[in-house]
Each structure stands twice: as C-alpha cells, then as structure tokens.
Design an enzyme around this catalytic site. Structure first.
Site, short mmCIF file in Angstrom:
data_model
loop_
_atom_site.label_atom_id
_atom_site.label_comp_id
_atom_site.label_asym_id
_atom_site.label_seq_id
_atom_site.Cartn_x
_atom_site.Cartn_y
_atom_site.Cartn_z
N GLU A 147 16.37 -1.88 -18.69
CA GLU A 147 15.49 -2.26 -19.90
C GLU A 147 14.78 -0.84 -20.36
O GLU A 147 14.60 -0.87 -21.47
CB GLU A 147 14.45 -3.60 -19.30
CG GLU A 147 15.26 -4.92 -19.55
CD GLU A 147 15.82 -5.02 -18.10
OE1 GLU A 147 16.00 -6.36 -17.92
OE2 GLU A 147 15.89 -4.09 -17.21
N GLY B 103 18.72 -8.88 -17.47
CA GLY B 103 18.44 -10.34 -17.02
C GLY B 103 19.59 -11.06 -16.15
O GLY B 103 19.52 -11.94 -15.53
N GLU C 129 18.79 -9.98 -12.89
CA GLU C 129 17.95 -10.71 -12.26
C GLU C 129 18.15 -12.12 -11.87
O GLU C 129 17.64 -12.69 -10.89
CB GLU C 129 16.65 -10.68 -13.14
CG GLU C 129 16.14 -9.37 -13.43
CD GLU C 129 14.88 -9.42 -14.47
OE1 GLU C 129 13.89 -8.91 -14.14
OE2 GLU C 129 15.38 -9.76 -15.71
N ALA D 235 19.72 -10.93 -21.79
CA ALA D 235 19.04 -11.83 -22.86
C ALA D 235 20.03 -11.93 -24.07
O ALA D 235 20.64 -10.61 -24.21
CB ALA D 235 17.60 -11.80 -23.32
#
Length: 306
Positions: A209, A186, A189, A141
């Site tokens: 994270e 992310g 992901e 992000a």
C-alpha cells in the site's frame, strides 16, 4: 480512520496518517493485461492467461474453461462442505476472475455471511480459503469500485473489510490460506488472518500500500509483525516489497512452500492434506469424550465427527 490502525505496543500503529484508506496493493491496469509493482514490474499477464483451462484438486468443482465478466455475483464465493474422508472440511473458494479476486462490496458481504454461518456450525472442523482462479489468490480491494466511492463511503468500506478479516481470525476452528497466486494488500491481510498459510513457490505476496501513499488498513500492521517480527515487517511495509513463495517461507510468513503443479493448485492440495491431518485432533464434545475414554482403555479412538 484512527481505529483502522490503532496504536498499540508491538504494532506498527505509529505509521498511521490522516486519511488512511485501504485499497489494493497492486497498481493495476485492467485493460489488455495486468501490471504489477515490485518484483513483477514490467511483466504483463495477458488475457490468454486468464482463459486457460483450470482443473481443481480432487473434491473441487467441475473443470471450467475461461472466465467471463458475466459471472453472477452469487458465484463469486463458492462454499463447499467436503464429504467422505474429508467430512468436516469446508472450502471457501474465491471465484471473481474478472476482478482478479479483488474485494468488492459484494464479495465482502458474501465472505462475512459465510463466516458467520460457519462459526456456529458444529460439524465444521477446518476451513480452507483458496482461489478458484489460476494465478491469483486475492489482489486486494477492488480499485474500480473504490474509485466510484464518495469520501463518506470509504470509511464504512474499510471497516467492513477489517471486520470480515477479523471474523476469519476469530473462527473457532483451524483456518488455512492456500496461496496459489498473487496475494497483495488486502489479499495478504486475508491470508494473515488464517492460522496457517501455505503457498506455491511461484506465488507473490506483500503489503504494498505504501506505493499508493497509504498503509495497510485490514490488520496487516498488526498481524505481519506477529508473524515475522517487528523489524522485518516494517521493512517490508516501508519498501512495499513483494516476496515469492520461497522468500516468504524463509522469513516465516508461510509454513509450507511447494512447486506449482500443472493444475495450478499445489497450495490447495497441501492445505487439504493438512486439514485431513487436523480432523482427528479437533474436539467437539462427543469426540473429546471418546478420545479420553480411548486413552483410558489404551486403544485407538473411534471418532465419529460429533
């Protein structure tokens, strides 16, 4: 935010804690260089790296040199429908160099719009997600943008990331992630949502994270255990460990690992080879009928991509 990592059998939902927020997996300092955790700790990537020339694989966009913060937002995602022997292959090229391909509101919106259009396009056979920025797949992000959000904006932002990633996972055609650089948080992901992942040996990937006292919020707690097993997935998430391409291949996180080439697109080239291999096997109605008829008549099928 409980929905972000719903507790369910076979997942890591039990890791959820209050106030979970999805942010990038890399602790970046976006000034004179990029500082990264884990295996890359202490190493810096200076501005000269990002200014090098970049020559995409055959069928890619024209060669460009350098990257500017003035890149228009509509250029942050390039959707290319390949032609000739590659007809039916669509390439989603992330092109947000000044943000290390991080997931901004605009990029998420563009990805969602592109995926929505592709899922109903009957001419699409295989989709490749790649980066058009050397050394980066997606760094997670956008932390700069995230820092400006109010507490009330965080939940909807995470929900949009998760929805976009789920939409990719639910596409009705094969999807391939070509990881030619960093895929953290992310970014990994996003790759995990694809059916197949290929990477250069120099690529770095991980769900990191927990270095920021949070956990993955874009489906990583579910998809990583499905890919490599529960115990190892917990180990990687708890430790925030970053794997290179060879290590990722060894644990089953990716299907193919390749030595990086001079153009920096080895994973993309392999993804393109796989996509070409898939083309005759997908089954739109007319080709399915032709395949059945060819089998009955004991002859090679004559597919038309219809």
């Amino acid at each position: 935010m409980a929905a972000a990592v719903a507790t369910a059998p076979g997942t890591l939902g039990s890791l959820h804690a209050g106030g979970v927020r999805l942010v990038a997996a890399c602790s970046t300092r976006l000034c004179r260089g990029l500082r990264l955790p884990g295996l890359l700790a202490g190493r810096r990537v200076g501005p000269a790296f990002w200014a090098q020339s970049w020559v995409p694989a055959a069928g890619g966009p024209a060669p460009r040199r350098g990257y500017s913060s003035e890149v228009k937002t509509e250029d942050e995602l390039r959707v290319r429908h390949l032609e000739d022997e590659n007809r039916g292959i669509v390439v989603l090229g992330i092109n947000r160099a000044y943000g290390k391909n991080s997931l901004s509101k605009n990029l998420i919106k563009m990805l969602s719009k592109a995926v929505d259009a592709l899922k109903s396009d009957k001419k699409v056979r295989t989709i490749i997600i790649r980066s058009e920025v050397p050394g980066i797949f997606c760094a997670g992000a956008d932390l700069k943008e995230r820092a400006k959000m109010s507490s009330g904006e965080v939940g909807p932002f995470v929900s949009k990331i998760r929805a976009m990633i789920n939409d990719i996972a639910n596409l009705p055609v094969p999807t391939i992630a070509a990881i030619d650089g960093l895929a953290l948080g992310g970014g990994l992901e996003l790759a995990l949502a694809c059916d197949i992942r290929v990477a250069a040996s120099s690529a770095k990937m991980g769900l990191v994270e927990t270095k920021l006292a949070i956990i993955p919020g874009g489906g990583g707690t579910q998809r990583l255990p499905r890919a490599i097993g529960m115990s190892l997935a917990k180990e990687l998430i708890f430790s925030a460990r970053v794997l290179d391409g060879q290590e990722a291949k060894a644990v089953g996180l990716i299907s193919h690992v390749l030595e990086q080439n001079q153009e920096g697109d080895a994973a993309y080239r392999k993804a393109l080879d796989l996509a070409r291999e898939f083309l005759p096997q997908t089954i739109p109605t007319k080709d399915r009928l032709e395949g059945l008829l060819a089998f009955k008549e004991k002859r090679p099928p004559r597919y038309k991509g219809e």
